[in-house]
Design a protein around this motif. Sequence first.
Motif, short mmCIF file in Angstrom:
data_model
loop_
_atom_site.label_atom_id
_atom_site.label_comp_id
_atom_site.label_asym_id
_atom_site.label_seq_id
_atom_site.Cartn_x
_atom_site.Cartn_y
_atom_site.Cartn_z
N ASP A 1 8.56 -1.52 31.92
CA ASP A 1 9.71 -2.26 31.40
C ASP A 1 10.00 -1.84 29.97
N GLN A 2 8.92 -1.55 29.23
CA GLN A 2 9.04 -1.24 27.82
C GLN A 2 9.97 -0.05 27.56
N VAL A 3 9.87 0.98 28.42
CA VAL A 3 10.70 2.18 28.25
C VAL A 3 12.18 1.79 28.26
N HIS A 4 12.53 0.94 29.21
CA HIS A 4 13.94 0.58 29.38
C HIS A 4 14.42 -0.36 28.27
N VAL B 1 33.35 4.42 25.46
CA VAL B 1 32.41 5.56 25.47
C VAL B 1 32.68 6.57 24.36
N THR B 2 33.87 6.49 23.73
CA THR B 2 34.18 7.53 22.75
C THR B 2 33.38 7.37 21.45
N HIS B 3 32.66 6.25 21.33
CA HIS B 3 31.80 6.13 20.13
C HIS B 3 30.41 6.72 20.36
N PHE B 4 30.10 7.06 21.60
CA PHE B 4 28.75 7.57 21.91
C PHE B 4 28.34 8.77 21.04
N PRO B 5 29.20 9.81 20.93
CA PRO B 5 28.75 11.01 20.21
C PRO B 5 28.52 10.78 18.71
N TYR B 6 29.05 9.67 18.19
CA TYR B 6 28.93 9.44 16.74
C TYR B 6 27.94 8.31 16.43
N THR B 7 28.26 7.10 16.91
CA THR B 7 27.34 5.98 16.64
C THR B 7 25.97 6.26 17.26
N HIS B 8 25.98 6.91 18.42
CA HIS B 8 24.72 7.14 19.15
C HIS B 8 24.37 8.62 19.21
N GLN B 9 24.66 9.31 18.12
CA GLN B 9 24.41 10.75 18.08
C GLN B 9 22.93 11.04 18.34
N MET C 1 17.09 0.58 20.83
CA MET C 1 17.50 1.68 19.96
C MET C 1 19.03 1.75 19.92
N VAL C 2 19.66 1.67 21.10
CA VAL C 2 21.12 1.77 21.19
C VAL C 2 21.77 0.59 20.44
N LEU C 3 21.25 -0.61 20.65
CA LEU C 3 21.83 -1.79 20.00
C LEU C 3 21.63 -1.73 18.48
N PHE D 1 28.16 12.22 28.63
CA PHE D 1 27.40 13.46 28.58
C PHE D 1 25.91 13.15 28.66
N LEU D 2 25.61 12.11 29.44
CA LEU D 2 24.21 11.74 29.62
C LEU D 2 23.61 12.52 30.78
N ALA D 3 22.30 12.59 30.81
CA ALA D 3 21.62 13.32 31.86
C ALA D 3 20.39 12.54 32.32
N TYR D 4 20.02 12.82 33.55
CA TYR D 4 18.77 12.31 34.09
C TYR D 4 17.71 13.35 33.73
N ASN D 5 16.73 12.94 32.97
CA ASN D 5 15.70 13.87 32.50
C ASN D 5 14.37 13.56 33.17
N PRO D 6 14.13 14.17 34.33
CA PRO D 6 12.90 13.82 35.05
C PRO D 6 11.67 14.00 34.16
N GLY D 7 10.76 13.04 34.26
CA GLY D 7 9.51 13.14 33.51
C GLY D 7 9.63 12.70 32.07
N ASP D 8 10.88 12.58 31.57
CA ASP D 8 11.07 12.15 30.18
C ASP D 8 11.28 10.63 30.21
N ASP D 9 12.01 10.08 29.26
CA ASP D 9 12.21 8.64 29.34
C ASP D 9 13.41 8.31 30.23
N THR D 10 13.53 9.06 31.28
CA THR D 10 14.45 8.86 32.41
C THR D 10 15.93 9.12 32.14
N TYR D 11 16.47 8.71 31.01
CA TYR D 11 17.86 9.02 30.79
C TYR D 11 18.17 9.13 29.30
N GLY D 12 19.27 9.82 29.01
CA GLY D 12 19.63 10.09 27.63
C GLY D 12 20.40 11.39 27.62
#
Length: 362
Positions: free
Chosen positions: A286-289, A173-181, A295-297, A211-222
């Motif tokens: 399904d497309q959202v997920h 998970v320590t690459h999240f803030p950089y690779t997946h900024q 994007m992450v990959l 440091f992810l969050a559930y964002n209701p109404g948005d694309d669900t998580y991020g």
Amino acid sequence: MTETRYDLGSTADTWKYFWHPVCTLDELRDAKPGGKGPLQSTLLGERIAVAEVGGRTVAFQDRCPHRGVALSLGWVEEEKVRCRYHGWCYDATGAGVEVPSLEPGRPIPARARLVMYDCEVRYGLVWVRLDSSADTKIPEFPAWDDPQQRCILGEPYLWPISSGRRMENFIDVTHFPYTHQGTLGAPPNTVFPVYPVDQENGRLDWLTETFLAYNPGDDTYGPPAGPDSRMLPPAKYTVEMPFTVVLSFQWSETFATQIFMHATPIDAENCRSYWFTCHTEDGSSDQVHLQLQDMVLGEDLPVVASHLPRFIGDAQEEVSVFPDKTSILWRRWLRELAVAAEKGPEEIKRCLAQVNRESAAS
Ligand code: FES
Ligand SMILES: [Fe+2]
């Protein structure tokens, strides 16, 4: 099998005792007219073929015993696999049952027999094990059996790195803030709690905070996107040795997601990942997920494809720090399995049966 070095001193002979997906059921259906294969795949440097013969999905070395050509060039007819070169036929057990050039009544040589492998269809994937003697199991996939969960099979992807490198990228998970900024995190949120790790039943389990969050109404998580977004409770990682990982999030009382991934070793420096993204029914497409995963990959690929070497070589040539703990423990078990495999299947079983529960101690 060759002695090519795989991750951490292992070889193809280490990982032949384990189940690996070699194609999806859809890929098998699409491989040939008629939908039964044979389909060619590569596992641990071995050219194999999968076909549906006599109502069974079977796997075998992709080599006709007559002159050694690929049987995957042939076809399935009347519950037999026919070789395209001289038309020899093999049944679901691999026995040669027809040699067209022989006069009727002449015996078929007993050595006209395919090298067969263990093969099972599970989760819509075709799993193959080259050696059954360590009695290993197909990894568990909890969301698949959960009626609340909708599991979406993603497109398998081939990455030019070892299965070990692919696994480490997934559990880190320590690459999240950089690779997946901006996608899965961002500085200054760079320090993650290090939780106890439990080792049992061939598995490593631990919790992780992101440091992810559930964002209701948005694309669900991020990452947190608005005032009504909520930080989630710790997610759960389960690694099933050697190359399966399940990541489970419980975002709210009613919304949960799970990602399943197995990194199949094509050879020492290439792996093909089979994966699912699953979520409780929330009306999202399904497309959202799938898009979020894409994007992450896409963010990971240029980074992981640059590893030197492409497999995990000598761990001493890299520098680890305490927050790399889960990867260090996983590496240790991988190394132990490599040593165990040299002594044989009984030793593999013993090595997988180790128990060490840090959570009980803390
Ligand atoms: S090589 Fe397969 S039938 Fe001759
Ligand atoms: Fe990543």
